[in-house]
Design an enzyme around this catalytic site. Structure first.
Site, mmCIF file in Angstrom:
data_model
loop_
_atom_site.group_PDB
_atom_site.id
_atom_site.type_symbol
_atom_site.label_atom_id
_atom_site.label_comp_id
_atom_site.label_asym_id
_atom_site.label_seq_id
_atom_site.Cartn_x
_atom_site.Cartn_y
_atom_site.Cartn_z
ATOM 1 N N CYS A 1 -54.691 -5.110 27.298
ATOM 2 C CA CYS A 1 -54.759 -6.071 26.135
ATOM 3 C C CYS A 1 -53.285 -6.821 26.153
ATOM 4 C CB CYS A 1 -54.832 -5.461 25.152
ATOM 5 S SG CYS A 1 -55.183 -6.569 23.313
ATOM 6 N N LYS B 1 -52.358 3.145 29.010
ATOM 7 C CA LYS B 1 -51.768 2.090 28.622
ATOM 8 C C LYS B 1 -50.263 2.236 28.068
ATOM 9 C CE LYS B 1 -51.566 -1.894 25.105
ATOM 10 N NZ LYS B 1 -52.300 -2.500 24.158
ATOM 11 N N GLU C 1 -62.013 -3.068 26.365
ATOM 12 C CA GLU C 1 -60.868 -2.212 25.913
ATOM 13 C C GLU C 1 -61.712 -1.327 24.915
ATOM 14 O OE1 GLU C 1 -56.776 -1.912 23.422
ATOM 15 O OE2 GLU C 1 -57.850 -3.800 23.573
#
Length: 512
Positions: free
Chosen positions: A387, A335, A267
């Protein structure tokens, strides 16, 4: 008699609730003592027997505070290290979060004692599991949700893991509450019948773990490499460190080109806006394509919206073999589920000026769409999650496609140092592989970087806090689990049936 008298005191029950809640933390990684989940839930149910609703709510709150106070104390590491506030304020914020989450367990216990006050089979085996499902849903949904420390995850290596590919982790939560309630009833009433039923219910799912819901595709086995850069969080967003960070990742990647079909960076491995790194990205893309490899990496992207303002995204892009890289390429993932205060700040205009904690680097992200197409790299189809998103089972399932070869999650758990947080995060990622019967590739900045098999097993991993590359062969799978087909709908139907039956039977009992 002395013990019986002591246990009737509300203060003693509140203290025991705190201890039973804290015991529940042992069920999760890195401890992995899965029976602790049953003991903890037994304590919650037993301590609320023969209590008034407000007393039960207080017991449920204390139990939750014990669980969350011990189980998510890793939040303190992030706040204390990067929050820039005095120690007492840091502690207060962690206590506040634990107290907020405990409201849901308090709600569960209070409503349970209000609607089903008698210590009966109806209460522990029918009402409690249905009500627990509802309150856990609320905890995972209200204010964007925080579904951390769901006890179903404790079974990733336990006897109930075979239930996950059929009905998902929440069904394991449901069954654990039912079994724990029956055991508590057997203990308090000194009756062997609830014990027998609990043992049978617990044993029934065990053979399911031997069902293989997938078909391996050995002819499509590839070599995968994941680069763990181990960049300290204190330096990660330092502009002066950008060039050094790019060198670290490139130098680790160059020897892998032409050998590994898929190379993965974690990430925001590239700690700059994508538009600023076009020369680097295009040069790297050309080198990868020349050697027949593909790279997947985290990066930050900023796009001008219709209001002539920039939306910033936590993004995954692909480079290498296939179509040449382009800034306009649709082969990207933005995301969707952002972490409050970490990636966006509620009441931003009010909170940001108050303290550095509310003004962390890269804490003004925009959301990507809830449903996004899979990433395609070197002919490999990847269902991606960044994540925190990997803990959202229903969202990962909604983005999953029948032609998905692998699940992919990239993360940066450097925020939480050497705490138990990254291990809990890793445990939840393993459950996604088990639910959907696909290998999961997990690339992180400083651990835990690993390859998870389609049955949730760890196939390969490298140590935390090391600058290493994990290289291994991974075989994709095909096939759909029942959970992949239906999601949580069967469980919600079961919850509705249990809830309806519990209310109906309770009304009948009151009329007698």
């Amino acid at each position: 008699m002395a013990f019986a008298s002591l246990i009737e005191r509300q203060r003693i029950r509140l203290l025991l609730a705190l201890l039973f809640g804290a015991c529940g933390t042992l069920a999760f990684s890195p401890y992995d003592v899965w029976p602790a989940a049953i003991i903890s839930l037994m304590g919650l149910q037993a301590l609320t027997f023969n209590r008034r609703p407000l007393q039960s709510a207080a017991i449920g709150f204390c139990w939750g505070f014990g669980l969350f106070g011990s189980g998510i104390n890793w939040v303190y590491v992030s706040i204390a290290t990067f929050g820039g506030m005095p120690g007492p304020v840091n502690i207060f914020l962690v206590v506040l979060l634990a107290a907020y989450l405990s409201l849901y367990t308090g709600l569960f216990a209070g409503v349970l004692s209000r609607l089903w006050p008698k210590t009966t089979w109806l209460r522990v085996a029918i009402a409690a599991p249905a009500l627990w499902q509802v309150t856990e849903f609320l905890r995972g949904w209200v204010l964007t949700g925080f579904p951390w420390l769901q006890f179903g995850y404790s079974q990733i290596d336990g006897p109930l893991k075979g239930l996950a590919p059929i009905m998902g982790v929440e069904a394991i939560n449901f069954l654990l509450m039912m079994v724990s309630g029956l055991l508590a009833l057997a203990l308090v009433k000194r009756n062997w019948r609830p014990l027998v039923v609990a043992v049978v219910l617990f044993a029934l799912p065990f053979p399911l773990r031997y069902i293989q819901w997938f078909t391996p595709q050995p002819e499509k086995t590839i070599q995968v490499s994941m680069v763990q850069g181990d960049i300290p969080q204190s330096l990660k967003w330092d502009e002066g460190q950008l060039l050094n960070t790019l060198k670290i990742y490139y130098n680790a990647t160059a020897p892998l080109m032409g050998k590994s079909s898929l190379i993965i960076w974690p990430e925001s491995a590239i700690t700059d806006l994508e538009i600023n790194q076009q020369p680097f990205l295009k040069a790297l893309d050309g080198e990868l394509r020349d050697k027949g490899s593909s790279l997947v990496t985290g990066i930050v992207d900023a796009r001008l919206n219709k209001q002539n303002r920039y939306d910033t995204y936590n993004t995954i892009i692909t480079l290498g073999k296939g179509a040449p890289y382009s800034y306009e390429s649709a082969d990207r993932y933005n995301k969707n589920h952002l972490v409050p205060f970490g990636e966006f700040v509620p009441l931003e205009s009010i909170l940001r000026p108050l303290a550095p904690f509310f003004d962390l680097p890269m804490s003004s992200f925009s959301r990507g769409p809830y449903i996004q197409p899979p990433l395609s790299a070197n002919g490999i189809e990847l269902t991606a999650a960044i994540c925190y998103e990997i803990i959202l089972g229903e969202q990962v399932r909604d983005n999953f496609r029948p032609d998905t070869d692998y699940l992919l999650t990239i993360s940066n758990d450097a925020w939480f140092g050497k705490s138990i947080g990254p291990w809990q995060h890793f445990q939840m990622a393993r459950m996604r592989a088990l639910e959907l019967a696909r290998p999961l590739l997990r690339s992180t900045n400083n651990g835990i970087t690993a390859v998870i098999g389609p049955q949730g097993e760890i196939q390969a991993m490298i140590p935390q806090f090391t600058r290493e590359v994990l290289t291994t062969n991974v075989t994709p799978t095909t096939g759909l689990t029942p959970y992949a087909r239906t999601g949580n709908w069967p469980l919600w139907v079961l919850t509705a049936l249990f809830g309806f039956a519990a209310v109906l039977m309770s009304l009948r009992q009151r009329r007698k």
